[in-house]
Design an enzyme around this catalytic site. Structure first.
Site, mmCIF file in Angstrom:
data_model
loop_
_atom_site.group_PDB
_atom_site.id
_atom_site.type_symbol
_atom_site.label_atom_id
_atom_site.label_comp_id
_atom_site.label_asym_id
_atom_site.label_seq_id
_atom_site.Cartn_x
_atom_site.Cartn_y
_atom_site.Cartn_z
ATOM 1 N N ASP A 170 0.855 -1.182 0.000
ATOM 2 C CA ASP A 170 0.000 0.000 0.000
ATOM 3 C C ASP A 170 0.898 1.241 0.000
ATOM 4 O O ASP A 170 1.805 1.364 0.829
ATOM 5 C CB ASP A 170 -0.910 0.010 1.232
ATOM 6 C CG ASP A 170 -1.905 1.152 1.198
ATOM 7 O OD1 ASP A 170 -2.971 0.990 0.603
ATOM 8 O OD2 ASP A 170 -1.600 2.223 1.778
ATOM 9 N N ASN A 187 -2.698 12.902 -4.499
ATOM 10 C CA ASN A 187 -3.862 13.264 -5.308
ATOM 11 C C ASN A 187 -4.384 14.656 -4.949
ATOM 12 O O ASN A 187 -4.703 15.462 -5.822
ATOM 13 C CB ASN A 187 -4.975 12.240 -5.130
ATOM 14 C CG ASN A 187 -4.782 11.008 -5.995
ATOM 15 O OD1 ASN A 187 -4.115 11.054 -7.027
ATOM 16 N ND2 ASN A 187 -5.365 9.902 -5.576
ATOM 17 N N ASP A 219 -1.982 9.165 -10.757
ATOM 18 C CA ASP A 219 -2.056 8.021 -11.678
ATOM 19 C C ASP A 219 -0.679 7.642 -12.198
ATOM 20 O O ASP A 219 -0.364 6.454 -12.356
ATOM 21 C CB ASP A 219 -2.977 8.352 -12.855
ATOM 22 C CG ASP A 219 -4.450 8.359 -12.471
ATOM 23 O OD1 ASP A 219 -4.767 7.911 -11.350
ATOM 24 O OD2 ASP A 219 -5.266 8.809 -13.293
ATOM 25 N N GLU A 263 -4.815 2.269 -4.265
ATOM 26 C CA GLU A 263 -3.354 2.318 -4.200
ATOM 27 C C GLU A 263 -2.763 1.061 -3.574
ATOM 28 O O GLU A 263 -1.600 1.046 -3.178
ATOM 29 C CB GLU A 263 -2.887 3.558 -3.436
ATOM 30 C CG GLU A 263 -3.277 3.597 -1.970
ATOM 31 C CD GLU A 263 -4.623 4.270 -1.714
ATOM 32 O OE1 GLU A 263 -4.837 4.736 -0.589
ATOM 33 O OE2 GLU A 263 -5.449 4.331 -2.653
#
Length: 366
Positions: free
Chosen positions: A240, A248, A257, A283
Site C-alpha cells: 500500500d 492526489n 495516476d 493504491e
C-alpha cells in the site's frame, strides 16, 4: 552507486539514486466444421466426466478447455474440477467468472461475435457456389467426353474441343473469383478472432497500470493455493502506497495516476515465472509468489520498498518536488489447509501492522 531516471510523468518527473526462431506466416485455414463438431462433443464428454450438466457456461468453459487456448483456464479446470471429483458448479462459476466473463465489454464481444457469424455465413455461401460450379463443370466435361466417343466428323471434333477450352477458361475465372472471396473471408475472420482474444485478455487487466486486475488476482491465488498442496510453498505480499491521498489532493489525479503506473512497473521488474503482480484496489497492490517461502518473499518486498523509497519525484511543470513516495508491505506464507481468503487476511494484517508501526517498512506475518 548508480543513478537511474524513471519515465517522465505527465505532470511530474522522477529520478532515482539507488544501488542496486520466428515462424513463417501462413494464410489462416477455413473453418473445419467436422473439427468444430468433434471439439464440441469432447467438451460435453469432459463435462460429463466431472458430473456437470450440459449448461451454456459449462459448455463454454470446457469448449475452451479441450482446445487448450488458455493455459490458465486449463490449469484451473484440472485443479478445481478434477475427473471423478463430482459436480462442483461453484468452482465452475468461479472459473467462468475469472477466465471468460467480460463485464462491461460484453456488448463489444457480442458485436464482434456477430461479425464472425456473418463472415462465416458469407464463407459458407461462397463455398456452396464453388461446389455448384465444380458440379456443373464436371457434368459438362462428362457430356463432352461421351459426345467425343461417338463423333465421326473432324469438324465436329474441332468445335467440341473449342467448346471445352472455352468452358475450362470460364470455370477457371469462376474458381479464381471464389478463391478471392475465400481469401478475403479468411482474412476478416482471422482479424476478428484476434480482436476477440484481445478483448478477452483486456478483461483481466487493470487498464491504468497494465497489471492483473482483482478478478485475475482472485483466480490466480485460488489456483496457487490449490497447487500449493502439491508444489510446495506459496507467499503473498500486499503493498500500500503511504499517504497516497496527499499526492492526489496536492498535485492532482494525473500525477497520482502516474505514480501508480510507475510503482506497477517496479513491481513487474521484481516478479518472474509464475509470479503474479496485481492491482488489488486503489493504491493497494499484491504479489502472488508461488514456490517462495516467507523469507524469500520478504526479500522481494524489501527490494520493492527500497527501490521505491530511493526515487525522488518532481512535478515537471513547476519542478516542485513531490518528495519521497514510500510503501508499506505485509508478507504472509500460506499454511496447509488455509484458504486464499485466510492468506489475504494474514498478509493484510501484517500490512496494517507496518502502517501502524510508522510506514515505509515490511512486516512478515507470524
Amino acid at each position: 552507486m548508480t543513478t537511474e531516471r524513471m519515465q517522465p510523468l505527465p505532470a511530474a518527473s522522477a529520478s532515482t539514486s539507488a544501488s542496486g526462431t520466428p515462424g513463417t506466416a501462413t494464410s489462416p485455414a477455413p473453418p473445419d466444421l467436422a473439427a468444430i463438431s468433434q471439439r464440441a462433443r469432447r467438451a460435453l464428454a469432459e463435462a460429463e466426466r466431472r458430473g456437470l450438466p450440459p449448461e451454456p457456461r459449462v459448455f463454454e468453459v470446457f469448449y475452451v478447455f479441450v482446445g487448450a487456448e488458455d493455459a490458465r483456464l486449463v490449469g484451473a479446470v484440472e485443479a478445481l474440477l478434477p475427473e471423478g471429483g463430482g459436480a462442483n458448479l461453484d468452482a465452475l462459476e468461479r472459473i467462468h467468472e475469472a477466465h471468460l466473463s467480460l463485464d462491461g465489454q460484453a456488448e463489444r464481444f457480442l458485436d464482434v461475435g456477430r461479425q464472425v457469424e456473418l463472415e462465416l455465413a458469407l464463407l459458407s455461401e461462397s463455398l456452396a457456389r464453388r461446389s455448384a460450379t465444380n458440379d456443373a463443370f464436371q457434368y459438362d466435361l462428362t457430356r463432352a467426353r461421351d459426345g467425343m466417343s461417338i463423333l465421326a466428323r473432324p469438324g465436329t471434333v474441332k468445335q467440341t474441343i473449342r467448346d471445352l477450352i472455352d468452358l475450362t477458361g470460364r470455370h477457371a475465372q469462376q474458381i479464381e473469383g471464389h478463391d478471392a472471396e475465400l481469401a478475403a473471408a479468411r482474412s476478416q475472420i482471422s482479424d476478428l478472432q484476434d480482436e476477440l482474444l484481445e478483448l478477452r485478455e483486456s478483461a483481466f487487466l487493470d487498464h491504468l497500470t497494465g497489471l492483473a486486475n482483482r478478478r485475475r488476482f482472485d483466480s490466480a491465488l485460488e489456483l496457487a493455493v490449490h497447487e500449493g498442496h502439491e508444489r510446495g510453498p506459496l507467499s503473498l505480499v500486499i503493498c500500500d502506497l503511504d499517504h497516497f491521498k496527499r499526492i492526489n489532493d496536492g498535485f492532482g489525479h494525473a500525477v497520482g495516476d502516474s505514480v501508480l503506473k510507475q510503482f506497477a512497473r517496479l513491481l513487474r521488474q521484481n516478479v518472474q515465472g509464475k509470479d503474479t503482480a496485481a492491482r488489488f484496489g486503489g493504491e493497494e497492490f499484491a504479489l502472488i509468489l508461488p514456490r517462495t517461502e516467507r523469507l524469500g518473499a520478504r526479500h522481494v518486498a524489501e527490494r520493492v520498498r527500497q527501490e521505491l523509497a530511493a526515487r525522488a519525484f518532481v512535478v515537471s511543470g513547476s519542478r516542485k518536488r513531490l518528495g519521497t513516495v514510500t510503501a508499506s508491505l505485509g508478507v504472509a506464507e500460506w499454511r496447509r489447509g488455509e484458504t486464499g481468503a485466510d492468506l489475504i487476511a494474514r498478509a493484510d494484517a501484517a500490512l496494517y501492522k507496518a502502517k501502524n508501526s510508522g510506514r515505509n517498512r515490511v512486516i512478515v506475518a507470524d
